[in-house]
Design a protein around this motif. Structure first.
Motif, short mmCIF file in Angstrom:
data_model
loop_
_atom_site.label_atom_id
_atom_site.label_comp_id
_atom_site.label_asym_id
_atom_site.label_seq_id
_atom_site.Cartn_x
_atom_site.Cartn_y
_atom_site.Cartn_z
N MET A 46 44.96 52.92 35.33
CA MET A 46 45.94 52.86 34.26
C MET A 46 45.45 52.02 33.09
SD MET A 46 49.87 51.36 34.34
CE MET A 46 49.30 49.66 34.53
N LEU A 47 44.94 50.82 33.37
CA LEU A 47 44.59 49.89 32.30
C LEU A 47 43.32 50.29 31.56
CD1 LEU A 47 45.35 46.41 33.92
CD2 LEU A 47 46.67 47.59 32.17
N TYR A 48 42.39 51.00 32.21
CA TYR A 48 41.09 51.21 31.59
C TYR A 48 40.65 52.67 31.49
CZ TYR A 48 41.15 46.26 32.49
OH TYR A 48 41.53 44.94 32.52
N VAL A 71 27.31 49.00 30.63
CA VAL A 71 26.41 48.46 31.65
C VAL A 71 24.99 48.78 31.19
CG1 VAL A 71 25.68 48.56 34.05
CG2 VAL A 71 28.10 48.78 33.47
N GLY A 72 24.23 47.75 30.87
CA GLY A 72 22.87 47.96 30.39
C GLY A 72 22.80 48.76 29.11
N TRP A 73 23.74 48.58 28.22
CA TRP A 73 23.79 49.22 26.90
C TRP A 73 24.02 50.73 26.96
CZ3 TRP A 73 24.45 46.00 23.09
CH2 TRP A 73 23.90 44.71 23.16
N LEU A 74 24.09 51.31 28.14
CA LEU A 74 24.11 52.77 28.23
C LEU A 74 25.24 53.34 29.07
CD1 LEU A 74 22.59 55.40 27.55
CD2 LEU A 74 21.18 55.03 29.59
N PHE A 75 25.51 52.74 30.22
CA PHE A 75 26.39 53.37 31.18
C PHE A 75 27.84 52.88 31.05
CE2 PHE A 75 22.17 53.30 33.17
CZ PHE A 75 21.98 54.68 33.34
N ALA A 76 28.76 53.83 31.29
CA ALA A 76 30.21 53.53 31.31
C ALA A 76 30.66 52.79 30.05
CB ALA A 76 30.57 52.72 32.57
N LYS A 77 30.15 53.21 28.92
CA LYS A 77 30.47 52.53 27.66
C LYS A 77 31.96 52.67 27.33
CE LYS A 77 27.50 52.58 24.37
NZ LYS A 77 26.62 53.01 23.23
N GLN A 78 32.55 51.55 26.92
CA GLN A 78 33.96 51.52 26.53
C GLN A 78 34.08 50.79 25.20
OE1 GLN A 78 36.56 53.12 28.10
NE2 GLN A 78 36.99 52.07 30.02
N LYS A 79 35.11 51.15 24.44
CA LYS A 79 35.31 50.53 23.13
C LYS A 79 36.77 50.13 22.97
CE LYS A 79 33.48 51.07 18.48
NZ LYS A 79 32.60 51.92 17.62
N ALA A 80 36.99 48.97 22.39
CA ALA A 80 38.34 48.49 22.10
C ALA A 80 38.47 48.33 20.60
CB ALA A 80 38.61 47.17 22.81
N GLY A 90 47.19 44.40 18.12
CA GLY A 90 46.16 43.91 19.01
C GLY A 90 45.06 44.91 19.28
N CYS A 91 44.47 44.83 20.46
CA CYS A 91 43.30 45.63 20.82
C CYS A 91 43.65 46.70 21.84
CB CYS A 91 42.20 44.72 21.37
SG CYS A 91 41.52 43.59 20.12
N THR A 92 43.07 47.87 21.64
CA THR A 92 43.35 49.02 22.49
C THR A 92 42.04 49.66 22.93
OG1 THR A 92 45.42 49.49 21.31
CG2 THR A 92 44.46 51.28 22.61
N VAL A 93 41.88 49.86 24.23
CA VAL A 93 40.71 50.56 24.75
C VAL A 93 40.94 52.06 24.57
CG1 VAL A 93 39.32 51.05 26.79
CG2 VAL A 93 40.20 48.73 26.41
N ALA A 94 40.05 52.68 23.80
CA ALA A 94 40.21 54.11 23.51
C ALA A 94 38.89 54.66 23.00
CB ALA A 94 41.31 54.34 22.47
N THR A 95 38.72 55.97 23.10
CA THR A 95 37.51 56.61 22.61
C THR A 95 37.41 56.51 21.09
OG1 THR A 95 37.58 58.17 24.46
CG2 THR A 95 36.19 58.75 22.58
N ASP A 96 38.53 56.78 20.42
CA ASP A 96 38.60 56.72 18.96
C ASP A 96 39.64 55.70 18.53
OD1 ASP A 96 36.73 58.93 18.55
OD2 ASP A 96 38.35 60.19 19.32
N HIS A 153 37.92 45.06 25.98
CA HIS A 153 39.23 44.58 25.55
C HIS A 153 39.23 43.07 25.39
CE1 HIS A 153 43.30 42.98 26.33
NE2 HIS A 153 43.64 43.92 25.47
N ASN A 154 38.63 42.37 26.36
CA ASN A 154 38.60 40.92 26.32
C ASN A 154 37.86 40.42 25.07
OD1 ASN A 154 38.61 38.12 27.72
ND2 ASN A 154 36.45 38.49 27.32
N ALA A 155 36.69 41.00 24.79
CA ALA A 155 35.92 40.56 23.63
C ALA A 155 36.67 40.81 22.34
CB ALA A 155 34.57 41.28 23.61
N CYS A 156 37.31 41.96 22.25
CA CYS A 156 38.08 42.30 21.05
C CYS A 156 39.26 41.34 20.87
CB CYS A 156 38.58 43.74 21.17
SG CYS A 156 39.62 44.30 19.80
N ALA A 157 40.04 41.14 21.93
CA ALA A 157 41.26 40.34 21.81
C ALA A 157 40.98 38.86 21.63
CB ALA A 157 42.15 40.58 23.03
N VAL A 158 40.04 38.32 22.41
CA VAL A 158 39.72 36.90 22.29
C VAL A 158 39.23 36.59 20.88
CG1 VAL A 158 38.13 35.09 23.04
CG2 VAL A 158 39.31 36.49 24.73
N THR A 159 38.43 37.50 20.32
CA THR A 159 37.86 37.27 19.00
C THR A 159 38.86 37.55 17.88
OG1 THR A 159 35.68 37.91 19.87
CG2 THR A 159 35.95 37.85 17.47
#
Length: 450
Positions: free
Chosen positions: A249-251, A81-90, A97-103, A39-45
């Motif tokens: 809630m947030l993530y 985490v390490g390109w593989l674990f607990a991957k999240q997308k915003a 703005g930016c939303t953390v979601a699978t799709d 979320h931070n990378a998406c929104a800041v950028t």
């Protein structure tokens, strides 16, 4: 040799099982980190227009292991985490703005266009501040500190408005008058203004207990006013830690208000004040239900457009509801405009937009048996407690403010006709060392008799 192979195989299985169990145990914490980073990378950028999102990641042992990227063409950001674990997308949507979601979330309508019309601060020329006011801003930026301490203080923008006139402003390197900054929980105070707009327009009663249709048990007695005052009694934990409601809630929750509303009662409504971002998100779901159509654009129509807040972006969750607890971006001048609107009790350009006396009621603390939010009223922090004592001795009794994570502050001092905004990134600075209260004190001294 056969026994050795069996032992090694068993050790390998045990190691794999242990890794899987460990990952499952720590995954909520990892998801918090990757969700925050994405979320931070998406929104800041894409919202703030900066190219340094790594500068907004707080110190955390997990940060060195976070990997990710911003896809400018795809309007998204990914973290793992390490390109593989607990991957999240915003995902980024203009106006939302930016939303953390699978799709990628699909927004129901295009965002309402907002320009600067009616906002006298938006295009005001940068003033030349006097010597004492310049010194007040210099201290707020830590000019007297060494480079490391100044960086830790992290002040990024200060705006001073008195009698509706821009008196002074200053920005850190890499920031300027047009850079939106995240207010974090200052959004809760803006939510109070949104509620006031609907109370004025729709003659709604915030003391009525008709918030969520699924609340058919004892939660049916909870009112909007109690949610704004954090006295709903809903079970909550605002600690940013493994598996707490706020991080889940947030993530991890696509419908943040629905998740918060699903919490059971822990206290009788109106008796116990517990700071809760979930409560504010429930308020925004209630506001969405008051809209003519469920289009989630109401902050832009009801608040941003009337005030000319052209920079403001209120980010939404995966259900499309604004995250009213945390995710409002605006330039320091536009944050100051919100403060001026509150100072004028909701009168803007000669037109009353909030009920008469709304801000007095919203900044009056009500007595409760117990609180973890000293001085919190209805979305605003007040300098006068319910018993009449002051929270901050160095500030006038009638001062009130919006406060956000990492050192965000918006002060309103009616007796001085004053609005002061301090924005920055100060994750390791205690509130008493932020120099924000001192900034207001210094500005009052510098502008007294003006």
């Amino acid at each position: 040799m056969r026994v050795l192979r069996r032992v090694l195989a068993l050790l390998l299985v045990a190691a794999v099982v242990g890794a899987v169990v460990g990952y499952r145990h720590y995954r909520p914490l990892l998801v918090t980190g990757t969700g925050y980073a994405a979320h931070n990378a998406c929104a800041v950028t894409l919202v703030a227009g900066r190219d340094d999102p790594e500068d907004d990641l707080p110190p955390n042992p997990l940060v060195p292991y976070l990997t990710g990227y911003v896809n400018l063409a795809g309007h998204s950001a990914t973290s793992a985490v390490g390109w593989l674990f607990a991957k999240q997308k915003a995902w980024y949507s203009p106006g939302y703005g930016c939303t953390v979601a699978t799709d990628r979330p699909e927004q129901a309508i295009a965002p309402t266009a907002v320009d600067t019309e009616g906002n006298p601060l938006a295009d005001a020329p940068t003033p030349k501040a006097g010597k004492r006011l310049t010194a007040a801003l210099a201290r707020a930026f830590g000019d007297d500190l060494d480079a490391d301490a100044r960086e830790e203080l992290g002040t990024r923008g200060v705006v001073v408005v008195k009698d509706g006139e821009l008196l002074a402003e200053r920005y850190a390197d890499g920031f300027d008058v047009d850079t939106p900054q995240l207010g974090w929980s200052m959004a809760k105070s803006a939510t109070n203004l949104l509620v006031g707009r609907y109370v004025r327009d729709r003659k709604l009663d915030v003391s009525a207990a008709t918030v969520r249709p699924e609340w058919t048990d004892e939660r049916a007695d909870i009112t909007v006013d109690q949610l704004m005052r954090m006295t709903s009694g809903l079970r909550w934990d605002e600690t940013y830690d493994l598996g707490t409601p706020i991080t889940e809630m947030l993530y991890a929750e696509p419908d943040m208000a629905g998740f918060a509303a699903s919490q059971p009662l822990a206290h009788q409504p109106g008796t116990y004040q517990q700071y809760s971002s979930g409560s504010t998100n429930i308020v925004c779901s209630w506001l969405d239900a008051q809209a003519d159509v469920p289009e989630r654009d109401f902050p832009r129509r009801k608040l941003f457009a009337p005030l000319g807040l052209s920079s403001a972006v209120w980010e939404v969750d995966a259900s499309g509801t604004p995250v009213c607890s945390s995710y409002l971006w605006a330039t320091p001048r536009d944050w100051a405009t919100l403060g001026q609107f509150a100072l004028q009790d909701g009168v803007w350009n000669g037109k009353r937009l909030l009920p008469h006396g709304w801000m007095t009621r919203s900044t009056t603390v009500t007595k409760v048996a117990q609180t973890d939010a000293d001085g919190y009223a209805a979305g605003w922090w007040s300098n006068t407690r319910a018993d009449g004592s002051r929270v901050v001795r160095g500030l006038p009794a009638d001062a009130y403010w919006a406060s956000g994570h990492d050192g965000q502050r918006l002060y309103v001092v009616p007796s001085q006709h004053l609005v002061v905004v301090r924005l920055g990134f100060s994750p390791e600075v205690e509130a008493g060392d932020l120099r924000a209260d001192g900034l207001v004190h210094d500005v009052i001294a510098a502008t007294r008799g003006r």
